[in-house]
Design a protein around this motif. Structure first.
Motif: not given
Length: 143
Positions: A24-33, A35-39, A90-91, A94-96
């Protein structure tokens, strides 16, 4: 040596809980990244749909004075066109970040619950998620 049934069940709950928290922490980090990049895409598509007469047709002042149906359609098209490269960006971010922080090394194996004497993976690597140990320069990841 294998653990008893009750002890195995208790350790299984601990391992599953820890792995779920890491997931869930990975999922939250992915969601934040994402959201910011696709804003920018979200904002452009939102205003395009909000001001188009066949969709929402808002009574806002900027919809009446600045955006007509043609410019609203252009915003919608622009938003969907720039979405693809931003998803790739964004991907890649997140991967890096996951590779640099070694987020996937935080998952614990199920054998930790089944057998006695199996050490925590992060303990063997020099700290939580291997952050305290020197970086392995042999690991290469292509995104």
């Amino acid at each position: 040596e294998p653990r008893s049934a009750c002890c195995c069940l208790a350790w299984t709950l601990v391992v599953v809980t820890m792995n779920s928290m890491v997931f869930f922490m990975n999922l939250l980090l992915m969601f934040v990244i994402f959201t910011v990049v696709l804003l920018p895409t979200i904002v452009v598509v939102y205003f395009g749909f909000q001001c188009h007469s066949r969709v929402l047709h808002s009574a806002a002042r900027y919809c009446k004075s600045i955006l007509d149906d043609n410019s609203s359609s252009a915003l919608i098209i622009l938003g969907f066109v720039i979405m693809s490269p931003l998803i790739v960006v964004a991907m890649a971010i997140y991967c890096s970040l996951a590779r640099r922080l070694r987020l996937f090394m935080c998952f614990q194996p199920y054998s930790r619950a089944v057998y006695k004497g199996v050490k925590w993976r992060w303990y063997e690597e020099g700290g939580l998620c291997g952050c305290a140990r020197g970086w392995n320069t042999q690991v290469k990841a292509w995104v």
